[in-house]
Every structure is written in structure tokens, then in C-alpha cells.
Motif scaffolding. Structure first.
Motif, short mmCIF file in Angstrom:
data_model
loop_
_atom_site.label_atom_id
_atom_site.label_comp_id
_atom_site.label_asym_id
_atom_site.label_seq_id
_atom_site.Cartn_x
_atom_site.Cartn_y
_atom_site.Cartn_z
N ILE A 69 0.55 -1.06 0.51
CA ILE A 69 -0.10 0.02 0.35
C ILE A 69 0.79 1.17 -0.28
O ILE A 69 1.64 1.37 0.76
CB ILE A 69 -1.00 -0.36 1.09
N GLU A 70 0.47 2.30 -0.72
CA GLU A 70 1.16 3.67 -0.42
C GLU A 70 0.77 5.01 0.48
O GLU A 70 0.06 4.81 0.09
CB GLU A 70 1.04 4.00 -1.98
N ALA A 71 1.27 4.43 1.19
CA ALA A 71 0.89 5.04 2.43
C ALA A 71 0.43 7.17 2.15
O ALA A 71 1.46 7.56 0.68
CB ALA A 71 1.52 5.02 3.92
N ASP A 72 -0.41 7.28 2.49
CA ASP A 72 -0.46 8.59 2.29
C ASP A 72 -1.08 9.36 0.83
O ASP A 72 -0.67 10.41 0.53
CB ASP A 72 0.66 9.30 2.77
N THR A 73 -1.72 8.76 0.07
CA THR A 73 -1.92 8.49 -1.17
C THR A 73 -3.15 8.83 -1.36
O THR A 73 -3.76 9.39 -2.54
CB THR A 73 -1.20 7.75 -2.55
#
Ligand SMILES: O=C(O)CCC(=O)C(=O)O
Ligand SMILES: [Fe+2]
Length: 230
Positions: free
Chosen positions: A205-209
Motif C-alpha cells: 500500500i502506498e501510504a498517504d496517497t
């Protein structure tokens, strides 16, 4: 076409396409307002079943405890052994909301022109189970097959919140070849046809997107809708 010299944040174009036979990706399919409404609806149901045997939880698998929290609607995906059930300890599974049924019908209609094997299901699909998965930014989902449905009907999958990397593998084993498809908030992916039983997972998961206004501040929600019976 964007180039290296475009303004930061400029997005690469993401056309709707058939990623593999029977697998259609429709980027930016659901508007932000509708994403937020679905998140609100899922949150309401999760709260209503908190403290019951159907509470959103991290299932215990043969391979260990999942890092993803799952809420089941329509039918509950039970483990040990893996199967779908309609109640747990006498408590009935909450129904699939009308908005999810509507979403499934629209999704299939929109994917039909890109994939003949998906087009065959448009108008006759029955949404019988929906799983709401919550991924904290550290969560992952290992390579697996969706194999507890008797039906070969496609799985309809909507992503909201942080970008998740969806790994679509092959039908033989968990290894390569695979293709990684970033799923952004509002993206839809439908997998059926030749790839209905393909191994797939979410390695990252790409955090803060998560975009402002999607209803989720942190992490990712994925809603999968399935037809279970033949
Ligand atoms: O989160 C995703 O995109 C995939 C979820 C999935 O494979 C599942 O719920 O079976
Ligand atoms: Fe799956």
C-alpha cells in the motif's frame, strides 16, 4: 503526454483497458463523493456489527493471521475450512446494501465493451457476497485464488483511499509471471474469464496517497463483490 518535465503531481494517463484476458481495469471509475458515501455506509454497517460474531476482524488463516480487516456482507467468508456461510452462531450476515448491487451492475455494463467474457455476465450477475477489506498502510494480502465461489462469475473490485498495488498472477501458481497494477482511489478492476481463478494479491500500500474527500484519511478500503452460487 506528460514528460519528465511536467509539473510535480501531474498524473500519467491511465486508459481503461483489458489488463489480461477477462480482467478489466477502469481507472477513476467512481467519483469522490460516491466513494465517500460508500465508505460511510460500510463504516455504519461495521459499527452495527461490532461486538458480534460478524464484527470486522483479521481472519486467522492456515498461514497465520491476516493483516487486513474484513467485513462480510450477504454471506460471510469463514475460515477453517474456507467457505461462505449465511450466519455465524445464529447471527445473520448483514445484507448487501442496494448501493453495492447498483455498483456491480454498472461496473459490468461499463466493462462489457472491453472484454467479451465479462460482457456475457452483464444483466445476469447476482451479487451474493461482498467483502469490505481494510488495509492499514502496512497491510498486505498474500497471493491467493478466490476459490470458494462455485460460480465462475467475475469478481468486481473497487478501491478507495491509499493506492494499493494489485498483483495479478497466473492460474498455475503463486509465482511469476505476474503484472502489477496500481489501484488508485475510485479505480475498479473486474476479474473473470480466463483469469477468474488466477492467483492475485496486494504486496504493498502506498501510504498517504488517499485523495482528499474519498472518505478515508488513512489506509485503503477494497470492496469485492462476488456471485457465489452457480
Ligand atoms: O484488495 C484487493 O485489491 C484484493 C482483495 C482480494 O483479493 C480479496 O478480497 O480476495
Ligand atoms: Fe482475492
Amino acid at each position: 503526454m506528460p514528460t519528465l518535465f511536467d509539473a510535480p503531481g501531474a498524473r500519467f494517463p491511465r486508459p481503461s483497458r483489458e489488463v489480461a484476458s477477462g480482467v478489466v481495469h477502469l481507472p477513476d471509475w467512481l467519483p469522490l463523493g460516491e466513494q465517500a458515501a460508500l465508505v460511510g455506509e460500510a463504516r455504519g454497517i461495521a459499527r452495527s456489527v461490532a461486538g458480534t460474531p460478524l464484527a470486522m476482524t483479521r481472519p486467522q488463516l492456515r498461514s497465520g493471521q491476516m493483516s487486513v480487516h474484513i467485513l462480510s456482507l450477504g454471506q460471510h467468508w469463514a475460515t477453517n475450512p474456507y467457505r461462505y456461510v449465511t450466519s455465524v452462531d445464529g447471527v445473520p450476515v448483514p445484507p448487501i446494501p442496494a448501493s453495492f448491487h447498483d455498483l456491480a451492475a454498472r461496473a459490468l455494463a461499463d466493462a462489457a465493451s472491453l472484454s467479451p467474457s465479462l460482457a456475457a455476465w452483464s444483466g445476469k450477475y447476482r451479487a451474493e457476497a461482498a467483502l469490505v477489506n481494510y488495509y492499514a498502510p502496512e497491510s498486505t494480502m498474500g497471493m491467493h485464488q478466490d476459490a470458494n465461489e462455485l460460480s465462475e462469475a467475475p469478481v468486481i473490485s473497487l478501491s478507495i483511499g491509499d493506492t494499493g498495488i494489485f498483483r495479478l498472477g497466473n492460474t498455475e501458481n503463486r509465482n511469476r509471471p505476474w503484472v502489477d497494477v496500481p489501484l488508485l482511489s475510485g479505480d475498479l478492476i473486474i476479474f473473470g474469464g480466463e483469469h477468474r481463478r488466477a492467483f492475485h494479491g496486494v504486496p504493498r500500500i502506498e501510504a498517504d496517497t488517499a485523495p482528499e474527500g474519498c472518505g478515508l484519511d488513512r489506509g485503503r478500503i477494497n470492496i469485492t463483490i462476488r456471485q457465489v452460487a452457480l
